[in-house]
Design an enzyme around this catalytic site. Structure first.
Site, mmCIF file in Angstrom:
data_model
loop_
_atom_site.group_PDB
_atom_site.id
_atom_site.type_symbol
_atom_site.label_atom_id
_atom_site.label_comp_id
_atom_site.label_asym_id
_atom_site.label_seq_id
_atom_site.Cartn_x
_atom_site.Cartn_y
_atom_site.Cartn_z
ATOM 1 N N LYS A 1 -31.115 24.020 33.999
ATOM 2 C CA LYS A 1 -31.014 24.634 35.477
ATOM 3 C C LYS A 1 -32.382 24.150 36.066
ATOM 4 O O LYS A 1 -32.402 23.823 37.291
ATOM 5 C CB LYS A 1 -30.675 25.862 35.365
ATOM 6 C CG LYS A 1 -29.374 26.706 35.343
ATOM 7 C CD LYS A 1 -28.123 26.397 36.151
ATOM 8 C CE LYS A 1 -27.803 25.025 36.051
ATOM 9 N NZ LYS A 1 -26.395 24.966 35.342
ATOM 10 N N LYS B 1 -21.660 16.804 41.874
ATOM 11 C CA LYS B 1 -20.898 17.970 41.410
ATOM 12 C C LYS B 1 -19.972 17.496 40.226
ATOM 13 O O LYS B 1 -19.493 18.257 39.412
ATOM 14 C CB LYS B 1 -20.342 18.663 42.513
ATOM 15 C CG LYS B 1 -19.690 19.915 42.182
ATOM 16 C CD LYS B 1 -20.579 21.193 41.884
ATOM 17 C CE LYS B 1 -20.146 22.358 41.231
ATOM 18 N NZ LYS B 1 -21.050 23.114 40.387
ATOM 19 N N GLU C 1 -32.726 20.503 36.757
ATOM 20 C CA GLU C 1 -31.725 20.040 37.982
ATOM 21 C C GLU C 1 -32.086 20.323 39.321
ATOM 22 O O GLU C 1 -32.095 19.311 39.979
ATOM 23 C CB GLU C 1 -30.343 20.714 38.001
ATOM 24 C CG GLU C 1 -29.405 20.157 36.547
ATOM 25 C CD GLU C 1 -28.062 20.893 36.464
ATOM 26 O OE1 GLU C 1 -27.003 20.128 36.534
ATOM 27 O OE2 GLU C 1 -28.096 22.156 36.528
ATOM 28 N N TRP D 1 -21.468 7.544 45.627
ATOM 29 C CA TRP D 1 -22.756 8.115 44.733
ATOM 30 C C TRP D 1 -23.044 6.889 44.098
ATOM 31 O O TRP D 1 -22.225 6.544 43.265
ATOM 32 C CB TRP D 1 -22.257 9.256 43.875
ATOM 33 C CG TRP D 1 -23.432 9.905 43.042
ATOM 34 C CD1 TRP D 1 -24.142 10.908 43.495
ATOM 35 C CD2 TRP D 1 -23.507 9.537 41.604
ATOM 36 N NE1 TRP D 1 -25.105 11.159 42.403
ATOM 37 C CE2 TRP D 1 -24.460 10.427 41.250
ATOM 38 C CE3 TRP D 1 -22.960 8.657 40.910
ATOM 39 C CZ2 TRP D 1 -25.145 10.440 39.958
ATOM 40 C CZ3 TRP D 1 -23.401 8.671 39.439
ATOM 41 C CH2 TRP D 1 -24.504 9.519 39.177
ATOM 42 N N CYS E 1 -18.365 10.159 44.389
ATOM 43 C CA CYS E 1 -17.654 9.542 45.489
ATOM 44 C C CYS E 1 -16.026 10.378 45.842
ATOM 45 O O CYS E 1 -15.575 10.830 44.907
ATOM 46 C CB CYS E 1 -17.038 8.173 44.800
ATOM 47 S SG CYS E 1 -18.433 7.131 44.452
ATOM 48 N N ASN F 1 -13.664 4.668 44.107
ATOM 49 C CA ASN F 1 -14.257 5.272 43.102
ATOM 50 C C ASN F 1 -13.996 4.999 41.862
ATOM 51 O O ASN F 1 -12.876 4.420 41.339
ATOM 52 C CB ASN F 1 -13.533 6.864 43.128
ATOM 53 C CG ASN F 1 -13.875 7.764 44.504
ATOM 54 O OD1 ASN F 1 -14.624 7.303 45.510
ATOM 55 N ND2 ASN F 1 -13.217 8.958 44.552
ATOM 56 N N GLY F 2 -15.144 4.947 40.949
ATOM 57 C CA GLY F 2 -15.058 4.559 39.438
ATOM 58 C C GLY F 2 -15.992 3.436 39.074
ATOM 59 O O GLY F 2 -16.740 3.290 40.191
ATOM 60 N N HIS G 1 -42.094 22.273 14.216
ATOM 61 C CA HIS G 1 -41.722 20.940 13.895
ATOM 62 C C HIS G 1 -42.010 19.908 14.902
ATOM 63 O O HIS G 1 -41.287 19.037 14.906
ATOM 64 C CB HIS G 1 -40.343 20.933 13.348
ATOM 65 C CG HIS G 1 -39.928 21.809 12.254
ATOM 66 N ND1 HIS G 1 -40.450 21.467 10.948
ATOM 67 C CD2 HIS G 1 -39.129 22.976 12.240
ATOM 68 C CE1 HIS G 1 -39.965 22.706 9.808
ATOM 69 N NE2 HIS G 1 -39.281 23.411 10.827
ATOM 70 N N ARG H 1 -19.656 17.825 46.477
ATOM 71 C CA ARG H 1 -19.699 17.193 45.089
ATOM 72 C C ARG H 1 -20.872 16.184 44.874
ATOM 73 O O ARG H 1 -21.150 15.642 43.796
ATOM 74 C CB ARG H 1 -18.460 15.996 45.005
ATOM 75 C CG ARG H 1 -17.151 16.929 45.016
ATOM 76 C CD ARG H 1 -15.996 16.003 45.244
ATOM 77 N NE ARG H 1 -15.058 16.862 44.906
ATOM 78 C CZ ARG H 1 -14.076 16.754 43.840
ATOM 79 N NH1 ARG H 1 -13.915 15.195 43.200
ATOM 80 N NH2 ARG H 1 -12.941 17.171 43.558
ATOM 81 N N GLU I 1 -29.286 25.639 28.642
ATOM 82 C CA GLU I 1 -28.798 25.884 29.906
ATOM 83 C C GLU I 1 -29.876 26.363 30.659
ATOM 84 O O GLU I 1 -29.770 25.816 32.088
ATOM 85 C CB GLU I 1 -27.628 26.731 29.889
ATOM 86 C CG GLU I 1 -26.876 27.313 31.315
ATOM 87 C CD GLU I 1 -26.539 26.235 31.904
ATOM 88 O OE1 GLU I 1 -26.340 25.069 31.342
ATOM 89 O OE2 GLU I 1 -26.181 26.475 33.342
HETATM 90 C C1 G6P Z 1 -21.933 17.461 36.469
HETATM 91 C C2 G6P Z 1 -22.494 18.801 37.188
HETATM 92 C C3 G6P Z 1 -22.623 19.997 36.256
HETATM 93 C C4 G6P Z 1 -21.468 19.991 35.277
HETATM 94 C C5 G6P Z 1 -21.091 18.684 34.631
HETATM 95 C C6 G6P Z 1 -19.851 18.903 33.896
HETATM 96 O O1 G6P Z 1 -23.111 17.077 35.812
HETATM 97 O O2 G6P Z 1 -23.462 18.804 38.119
HETATM 98 O O3 G6P Z 1 -22.910 21.181 36.772
HETATM 99 O O4 G6P Z 1 -21.613 20.905 34.263
HETATM 100 O O5 G6P Z 1 -20.814 17.714 35.538
HETATM 101 O O6 G6P Z 1 -18.824 19.034 34.890
HETATM 102 P P1 G6P Z 1 -17.404 19.988 34.475
HETATM 103 O O7 G6P Z 1 -16.621 19.864 35.902
HETATM 104 O O8 G6P Z 1 -16.669 18.840 33.612
HETATM 105 O O9 G6P Z 1 -17.594 21.111 33.995
#
Ligand code: G6P
Length: 604
Positions: free
Chosen positions: A481, A599, A484, A73, A2, A98-99, A500, A27, A477
């Site tokens: 990716k 974001k 996502e 959002w 947001c 926001n929040g 396991h 974002r 990671e």
């Molecule tokens: C969101 C983003 C991720 C990020 C995470 C933590 O989920 O989409 O890409 O890793 O937040 O965000 P930060 O800004 O705390 O690294």
């Protein structure tokens, strides 16, 4: 996530409100809206992009000198028009928020009993009605009274029919800034939203309310006492908006990594605590352990650092998901260095985890962060700023590798302080770090081979990622990716865990991505590869040149450069970023704005 913009001016402020939303678009959001005062409260909302909202209002001659705008959002209620902000109460009060308001159901029940009708499923609408209900001719007082009833996190901007030249803002747990102009003033959830409009910014603190008028801004603290908040000059960061030769920001950001790492390491001539702030030497001297708190990709950077800090600096290190830590009973240790890792510096769970650690008496805090003016940087004792530049793609790439570079420096610093790094070793490690951008370039040149793999991959429904040691977090990671942006279900395992459980999933339909550095665990990993092959699984192996792993039936190999020692995870994550990117591309997905994700996650 947001975003909020609000303005009081003597000119039409709709262009500022829309431009601010455009700046916050990256974002992630699913609907947007704007409201102004123009002979009454007027509003336009869209469940599409800010561009559509812009077109809509241009067609209707929408204008006003006081107004608020928002990107939403969805948390409470689907992303449909009636849930989009601004929310109105009886055409008298307009609110953006926001929040999350945790006790909105109780408040809504009371307001319904008082005769208010609700048209949305949001928690925000209660704020509009509550302010209206408490309004007795002074908007600031109504907002101050309303927020005492709210539980949860909020940044709000409010204006009303009866006092059309005034916007009142308030925050608790969600960020909000005030922008000072000449004969016009603004609020926003982030200074970036006001770039190009004003660079004179003051940051509200938790519990603050602000009365914004054309020629005057007054801030009140949580006790309603007038306070001064420092005015800072916040230069607009290069928004990185120019895509250059790239198709998406994510691709651009992957290819920017050599530059981002070089910038992050700029000026590092020697390993010294001062790299982390003036007080770092005094703080580090009495540290006996590290606690890393983070979310998402930043959490995986923390997991990688644990391998380094324990192996190289011999410093006990714990890594926790911020949203778990903040609610878990733990054993606090005031000699622990609490390290927050965050690209945005605004992630609600990470900020709350920081507060929680501080409330337990852990005051030695360090932020590794990419946003110099963020709440996290302001709330920690020490800081290391990564200089990745603005990251626009929702899937984090260059922020991650620069975080790793910073965490490696932290490791070397503790290793030196604790007598585990000789002068010669320090010089060698610094040489390695400085050579990283060149090594990364050679990994990036593997893109054509990865594109060929992506064609094989893109139509699979599931994938497994395997790694061992410090490359296990890299497998995590890589799987993140892929999930996502390509929406392919991917899981990562420490390769030793294969038998396991996950081995039961292995068929010829299950691609198994394997990270194969030439390290002490290589022979173990080769056995894991055979375990998969024996069950008909197809392996996609990123192998260091000196591992001698060859392509053969069911085993596809992309040859990485020779082993890069402790820093190898930074090289090995890059082809996984490219693989996810090219799978998403092959599937026609919106790479930079994947569905349902944001974001900057400023709600819990
Ligand atoms: C969101 C983003 C991720 C990020 C995470 C933590 O989920 O989409 O890409 O890793 O937040 O965000 P930060 O800004 O705390 O690294």
């Amino acid at each position: 996530m947001c975003g909020i913009v609000g303005a009081v001016a003597s000119r039409d402020i709709v262009p500022v409100l829309i431009e601010g939303l455009k700046r916050l678009e990256y974002r992630g959001y699913d609907s947007c809206g704007v409201a102004v005062f123009n002979d009454g409260l007027k509003r336009a909302r869209s469940v599409r992009r800010v561009h559509d909202l812009d077109t809509q209002i241009r067609e209707t001659g929408f204008a006003g000198t006081t107004g608020i705008s928002h990107t939403r959002w969805a948390t409470h209620g689907a992303p449909v028009t009636v849930n989009a902000h601004p929310h109105f109460s009886r055409d008298a009060v307009a609110v953006v928020h926001n929040g999350i308001i945790e006790n909105y159901e109780e408040i809504r029940a009371d307001l319904r009993a008082a005769g208010y009708e609700f048209e949305s499923q949001t928690d925000t609408e209660v704020i509009a009605h509550l302010v209206n209900h408490l309004y007795k001719g002074d908007l600031l007082m109504a907002v101050q009274a309303a927020v005492t009833q709210l539980r949860g996190a909020y940044a709000i901007a409010v204006f009303c029919q009866d006092e059309p030249h005034r916007v009142v803002g308030a925050r608790y747990g969600s960020p909000m800034v005030v922008g000072l102009g000449d004969g016009e003033n603004f609020v926003a959830s982030d200074a970036m939203a006001l770039a190009g409009t004003t660079d004179r910014i003051l940051y509200l603190e938790d519990g603050d309310a602000v009365d914004v008028r054309q020629t005057q801004v007054t801030v009140y603290d949580r006790n309603s006492a007038k306070v001064e908040r420092e005015v800072r000059i916040v230069k607009a960061q290069d928004s990185g908006a120019d895509l250059g030769p790239y198709r998406h920001y994510m691709q651009k950001e992957i290819f920017e990594q050599p530059r981002a790492i070089a910038d992050t390491l700029e000026g590092v001539a020697a390993v010294t605590p001062e790299l982390f702030g003036d007080d770092a030497a005094a703080v580090f001297a009495h540290i006996d352990s590290v606690l890393i708190l983070a979310c998402g990709t930043s959490y995986y950077a923390g997991l990688t650092a644990k391998y380094w800090l324990e192996a190289i600096a011999k410093l006990p290190t714990q890594v926790e998901i911020a949203s778990e830590y903040r609610y878990r009973e733990t054993v606090p240790n005031p000699r622990t260095l609490v390290v927050l890792i965050s690209q945005s510096g605004e992630t609600a769970d990470t900020l709350a985890a920081l507060k929680h650690a501080q409330s337990l008496g852990m005051s030695e805090t360090l932020a590794i962060c990419n946003a110099p003016t963020s709440a996290m940087v302001r709330q920690t004792k020490l800081t290391y700023l990564t200089r990745a530049g603005v990251e626009i793609g929702v899937a984090s790439t260059k922020a991650f590798t620069t975080q790793l570079a910073a965490l490696f420096l932290l490791t070397l610093t503790f290793a030196k302080l604790r007598g585990h790094l000789s002068e010669a070793a320090e010089a060698a490690e610094l040489r390695h770090l400085r050579h990283l951008p060149v090594a990364l370039q050679s990994v990036l040149s593997l893109e054509p081979q990865i594109i060929a793999w992506a064609d094989k991959f893109a139509h699979k429904e599931h994938a497994l990622f395997l790694g061992r040691g410090s490359h296990f977090p890299i497998a995590l990671e890589g799987a993140l990716k892929l999930k996502e942006i390509s929406y392919i279900h991917a899981e990562a395992y420490a390769a030793g865990e294969l038998k396991h459980g996950p081995l039961a999933l292995v068929t010829d339909q299950m691609p198994v991505v394997t990270i194969a550095p030439n390290d002490a665990l290589l022979e173990k990993l080769k056995s894991n590869i055979q375990e998969v092959r024996a069950r008909g699984g197809q392996l996609f192996v990123f192998a260091d040149a000196d591992t001698h792993i060859q392509s053969s039936d069911g085993i596809f190999v992309i040859r990485m450069p020779e082993n890069y020692g402790a820093l190898s995870p930074i090289l090995h994550v890059v082809p996984l970023q490219l693989l996810a990117y090219h799978c998403a591309l092959a599937l026609g997905n919106d790479v930079d704005k994947p569905r349902n994700l944001a974001k900057s996650v400023t709600v819990e």
